[in-house]
Design an enzyme around this catalytic site. Structure first.
Site, PDB file in Angstrom:
ATOM      1  N   TYR A   1     103.642 126.129  83.161  1.00 11.61           N
ATOM      2  CA  TYR A   1     103.524 128.127  82.757  1.00 11.61           C
ATOM      3  C   TYR A   1     103.433 128.342  83.634  1.00 11.61           C
ATOM      4  O   TYR A   1     103.953 129.658  84.101  1.00 11.61           O
ATOM      5  CB  TYR A   1     102.325 128.287  81.615  1.00 11.61           C
ATOM      6  CG  TYR A   1     101.978 129.605  81.249  1.00 11.61           C
ATOM      7  CD1 TYR A   1     103.391 130.551  80.971  1.00 11.61           C
ATOM      8  CD2 TYR A   1     101.053 130.255  81.837  1.00 11.61           C
ATOM      9  CE1 TYR A   1     103.413 131.233  80.722  1.00 11.61           C
ATOM     10  CE2 TYR A   1     101.207 131.496  81.345  1.00 11.61           C
ATOM     11  CZ  TYR A   1     101.887 132.514  80.286  1.00 11.61           C
ATOM     12  OH  TYR A   1     102.093 133.659  80.340  1.00 11.61           O
TER      13      TYR A   1
ATOM     14  N   SER B   1     101.917 136.547  85.021  1.00  5.35           N
ATOM     15  CA  SER B   1     100.038 136.528  84.875  1.00  5.35           C
ATOM     16  C   SER B   1      99.243 135.967  85.661  1.00  5.35           C
ATOM     17  O   SER B   1      99.189 135.561  86.619  1.00  5.35           O
ATOM     18  CB  SER B   1     100.979 135.293  83.942  1.00  5.35           C
ATOM     19  OG  SER B   1      99.743 134.357  83.479  1.00  5.35           O
TER      20      SER B   1
END
Length: 358
Positions: free
Chosen positions: A172, A147
């Site tokens: 995350y 990501s």
């Protein structure tokens, strides 16, 4: 920039495992493979959890099943979690996938603040299970989703794969950086060709409802206000889902080549690539284009008081003001650069939204 050596991989006649299908990116990838491959097997694997509306996942799964009816390859859907080691091992032992695309993950920056356990279970334990299965089953190429969030609060833009990413600002992001590190160690120790892909703000039809463009549309349709974070002083490198899928398919066809180092041990056949449009858009401009396309698709009337439904608020914890991809490595190694602009991308989303909900 030197072009990295890639081993050409023919996808036909392969067994391909896509975890995270029928998630947003996974479903689009599987449908693409079903339409292009002429022989082989595609395995979809997903837990169908309720992080967001399960009916949307069921809708995407129905699209996959419809595409499989006219496909020349076999499609198998298996419901389960990558955190279930026994199930993952059984899957690999039965089907022996040669190409694995791991898109399964607990997504969302803000959700990780209140639900950390879900991120450790899926993004750490689950990804470890995939790596172990690849280790014991001689997988030809592992492609896995990382990501843009790994760049954290980096001030230098555009973000390059060579930049330091040691200061994540959300759990995350920390799990995705951890995935990259663990994958690198497995690639080195067990000579597993591995490619990690850093996605930048993916959007499009049938996307994730927790993403801004989608949640904003739903709130406006209900007459609610949309929150504009950091008082509108934000930029995002939005990437349309078809561009993401095109990049994944090209990467699938070009695995990092195995080679030996001077010490007689394997050099890790490992790569990381950004996949982003390399054109960060101001959030307010993005919102205005979205609104124009919602009117064009007749989701909302021309008379709608859009600015009356804006609420400017501060930055949220775990968020960053700018994302900006340097995707030149992807362009050099795979001859691809995302091309779909936000006008066309949001137009396709608005048309889909009008059909799906009305």
């Amino acid at each position: 920039m030197l072009k990295k050596q890639k081993l050409k991989v023919e996808l036909n006649n392969k067994t391909i495992l896509v975890t995270g299908s029928p998630g947003f990116i996974g479903a689009n990838l599987v449908i693409r493979l079903l339409s292009e491959m002429t022989v082989g097997t595609i395995i979809s694997f997903d837990s169908m959890n309720d992080y967001y509306d399960v009916s949307l996942k069921e809708y995407r799964l129905a699209l996959i099943e419809e595409a499989s009816k006219t496909s020349l390859v076999k499609h198998v859907f298996i419901k389960g979690s990558i955190a279930d080691k026994g199930l993952v091992d059984e899957l690999f032992e039965e089907y022996h996938p040669s190409v694995v695309v791991n898109l399964a993950a607990q997504a969302g920056v803000r959700y990780s603040i209140d639900n950390p356990d879900a991120y450790i279970e899926s993004n750490i334990v689950g990804f470890f299970n995939i790596l172990e299965a690849c280790r014991h089953n001689a997988v030809e190429h592992l492609i896995a989703a990382s990501s843009s969030s790994v760049y954290g609060g980096n001030k230098k833009v555009p973000f390059s794969e060579h930049d330091m990413v040691d200061h994540p600002v959300s759990l995350y992001a920390a799990t995705k950086k951890s995935d990259e590190l663990i994958a690198h160690s497995y690639s080195k120790l067990y000579n597993i060709p591995t490619t990690m892909l850093r996605f930048f703000t993916v959007y499009g039809p049938a996307g994730r409802p927790d993403m801004f463009y989608y949640s904003a549309t739903q709130k406006l349709c209900r007459g609610e206000k949309i929150q504009i974070f950091n008082y509108g002083d934000m930029k995002r490198d939005f990437t349309y889902v078809d561009d993401i899928v095109e990049a994944i398919v090209r990467v699938m066809k070009g695995a990092p080549e195995k080679c030996m180092g001077e010490d007689g041990l394997p050099l890790p056949p490992y790569s990381i690539y950004n996949i982003g449009g390399s054109t960060p858009e101001n959030l307010l401009d993005y919102i205005r284009v979205l609104q124009e396309e919602l009117v064009r698709a007749k989701v909302l009337p021309k008379s709608y008081d859009f600015e009356g439904h804006w609420e400017f608020v501060g930055m949220q914890a775990g968020d960053v003001p700018v994302t900006y991809a340097d995707s030149s490595a992807l362009e050099v190694d795979y001859n691809f650069k995302p091309t779909i602009d936000i006008r066309m991308g949001l137009r396709k989303f608005a048309i889909w939204y009008s059909q799906y909900y009305k």
